[in-house]
Design a protein around this motif. Structure first.
Motif, PDB file in Angstrom:
ATOM      1  N   VAL A   1      -2.210  13.197  -3.556  1.00 33.97           N
ATOM      2  CA  VAL A   1      -2.428  11.753  -3.535  1.00 33.97           C
ATOM      3  C   VAL A   1      -3.116  11.356  -2.233  1.00 33.97           C
ATOM      4  O   VAL A   1      -2.494  11.395  -1.169  1.00 33.97           O
ATOM      5  N   PRO A   2      -4.402  10.975  -2.272  1.00 34.22           N
ATOM      6  CA  PRO A   2      -5.060  10.456  -1.074  1.00 34.22           C
ATOM      7  C   PRO A   2      -4.959   8.938  -1.032  1.00 34.22           C
ATOM      8  O   PRO A   2      -5.545   8.242  -1.864  1.00 34.22           O
ATOM      9  N   MET A   3      -4.202   8.393  -0.083  1.00 33.23           N
ATOM     10  CA  MET A   3      -4.035   6.944  -0.046  1.00 33.23           C
ATOM     11  C   MET A   3      -3.561   6.487   1.315  1.00 33.23           C
ATOM     12  O   MET A   3      -2.584   7.013   1.840  1.00 33.23           O
ATOM     13  N   THR A   4      -4.252   5.490   1.864  1.00 30.49           N
ATOM     14  CA  THR A   4      -3.830   4.854   3.109  1.00 30.49           C
ATOM     15  C   THR A   4      -2.729   3.849   2.807  1.00 30.49           C
ATOM     16  O   THR A   4      -2.935   2.902   2.040  1.00 30.49           O
ATOM     17  N   VAL A   5      -1.548   4.051   3.392  1.00 34.07           N
ATOM     18  CA  VAL A   5      -0.465   3.076   3.326  1.00 34.07           C
ATOM     19  C   VAL A   5       0.125   2.968   4.726  1.00 34.07           C
ATOM     20  O   VAL A   5       0.652   3.956   5.250  1.00 34.07           O
ATOM     21  N   VAL A   6       0.034   1.790   5.339  1.00 32.43           N
ATOM     22  CA  VAL A   6       0.526   1.630   6.707  1.00 32.43           C
ATOM     23  C   VAL A   6       1.614   0.571   6.826  1.00 32.43           C
ATOM     24  O   VAL A   6       2.187   0.403   7.900  1.00 32.43           O
ATOM     25  N   GLU A   7       1.904  -0.143   5.735  1.00 32.40           N
ATOM     26  CA  GLU A   7       3.004  -1.094   5.747  1.00 32.40           C
ATOM     27  C   GLU A   7       4.306  -0.338   5.449  1.00 32.40           C
ATOM     28  O   GLU A   7       4.462   0.235   4.366  1.00 32.40           O
ATOM     29  N   PRO A   8       5.249  -0.323   6.388  1.00 27.82           N
ATOM     30  CA  PRO A   8       6.471   0.453   6.160  1.00 27.82           C
ATOM     31  C   PRO A   8       7.197   0.098   4.870  1.00 27.82           C
ATOM     32  O   PRO A   8       7.707   0.997   4.179  1.00 27.82           O
ATOM     33  N   ALA A   9       7.250  -1.180   4.521  1.00 26.24           N
ATOM     34  CA  ALA A   9       7.944  -1.569   3.294  1.00 26.24           C
ATOM     35  C   ALA A   9       7.248  -0.996   2.066  1.00 26.24           C
ATOM     36  O   ALA A   9       7.910  -0.533   1.117  1.00 26.24           O
ATOM     37  N   TYR A  10       5.915  -1.013   2.062  1.00 27.55           N
ATOM     38  CA  TYR A  10       5.172  -0.473   0.930  1.00 27.55           C
ATOM     39  C   TYR A  10       5.332   1.045   0.867  1.00 27.55           C
ATOM     40  O   TYR A  10       5.382   1.638  -0.226  1.00 27.55           O
ATOM     41  N   PHE A  11       5.386   1.681   2.027  1.00 25.47           N
ATOM     42  CA  PHE A  11       5.606   3.129   2.096  1.00 25.47           C
ATOM     43  C   PHE A  11       6.950   3.489   1.469  1.00 25.47           C
ATOM     44  O   PHE A  11       7.064   4.449   0.708  1.00 25.47           O
ATOM     45  N   ARG A  12       7.970   2.702   1.780  1.00 24.01           N
ATOM     46  CA  ARG A  12       9.299   2.983   1.214  1.00 24.01           C
ATOM     47  C   ARG A  12       9.318   2.754  -0.289  1.00 24.01           C
ATOM     48  O   ARG A  12      10.023   3.457  -1.023  1.00 24.01           O
ATOM     49  N   GLU A  13       8.537   1.769  -0.767  1.00 26.02           N
ATOM     50  CA  GLU A  13       8.522   1.473  -2.202  1.00 26.02           C
ATOM     51  C   GLU A  13       7.788   2.539  -3.008  1.00 26.02           C
ATOM     52  O   GLU A  13       7.963   2.605  -4.232  1.00 26.02           O
ATOM     53  N   THR A  14       6.971   3.333  -2.372  1.00 30.51           N
ATOM     54  CA  THR A  14       6.210   4.373  -3.074  1.00 30.51           C
ATOM     55  C   THR A  14       6.739   5.751  -2.695  1.00 30.51           C
ATOM     56  O   THR A  14       7.481   6.378  -3.473  1.00 30.51           O
ATOM     57  N   VAL A  15       6.428   6.208  -1.515  1.00 27.64           N
ATOM     58  CA  VAL A  15       6.890   7.529  -1.075  1.00 27.64           C
ATOM     59  C   VAL A  15       8.416   7.596  -1.056  1.00 27.64           C
ATOM     60  O   VAL A  15       9.028   8.554  -1.548  1.00 27.64           O
ATOM     61  N   GLY A  16       9.040   6.561  -0.489  1.00 27.23           N
ATOM     62  CA  GLY A  16      10.495   6.571  -0.389  1.00 27.23           C
ATOM     63  C   GLY A  16      11.188   6.633  -1.741  1.00 27.23           C
ATOM     64  O   GLY A  16      12.137   7.403  -1.937  1.00 27.23           O
TER      65      GLY A  16
END
Length: 210
Positions: A78-93
């Motif tokens: 998965v190549p994707m820029t995500v730098v918002e911690p909340a969005y990171f937790r909603e996807t990767v987390g």
């Protein structure tokens, strides 16, 4: 296993993802931008913004990747820029909470290195023009505007593992990621010219018009 390749815009995520796919048998690339651009196409132009701000994007990415990891035997990249911690937790987390083996890598480089790489996109743009695609420069402008924020956020512990790429080519970055995950890549047999042409073609195939 899912390999999430993060990094600033212009940091080499897409090139690295496709280098891994090329050399890793059974792997697939699942690009969350497709979900985002689909949502954009459904939205009047005046209402479009950053598609990552839409809960539908985060939920859709989670559901699609969960399905891919559940039903596909090989590695999902998965190549994707995500730098918002909340969005990171909603996807990767959430994918990790679901029990999936998610390996995250943030491709970092000095600001000048990323700017140089963005300028080199002009080679891929020239290939696109030869293929009859008029490539607008606005994506590079967007990438530059977001660069400092991306580099600052991605240095945080939450976005480890960090991989500094200033002195690494795309094949070497792929080698480092594979080694960290215990994955065996096929040897890279590209010479300098063939590798450059391959990366230019990859860039041209991923031109966005939205």
């Amino acid at each position: 296993m899912l390999l999430w390749i993060n990094g600033p815009f212009g940091g080499g995520k897409t090139q690295t993802a496709h280098e891994l796919r090329r050399r890793l048998a059974g792997s697939v690339v699942c690009d969350p931008e497709h979900v985002g651009f689909g949502l954009h196409r459904m939205t009047p132009p005046a209402l479009r913004g950053d598609f990552q701000d839409l809960p539908a994007w985060r939920q859709g990415v989670y559901e699609v990747l969960d399905r891919a990891l559940t039903g596909h035997d090989g590695t999902v990249i998965v190549p994707m820029t995500v730098v918002e911690p909340a969005y990171f937790r909603e996807t990767v987390g959430r994918l990790r909470e679901r029990g999936h083996d998610v390996r995250h890598f943030a491709l970092l480089a000095e600001r000048g290195t990323v700017l140089r790489r963005l300028r080199e996109r002009g080679f891929g743009r020239a290939v696109g023009l030869l293929a009859g695609k008029d490539v607008p420069p606005r994506r590079e402008s967007f990438a530059v505007a977001k660069l400092d924020l991306c580099l600052e956020r991605l240095r945080g512990d939450e976005f480890a593992a960090h991989l500094w790429t200033d002195r690494l080519g795309v094949p070497q970055v792929a080698d480092r990621i594979a080694a960290a995950c215990g994955l065996a890549l096929a040897p890279n047999t590209d010479g300098a010219l063939r590798g450059r042409l391959r990366r230019a073609w990859t860039g041209a195939r991923h031109i966005r018009f939205d």
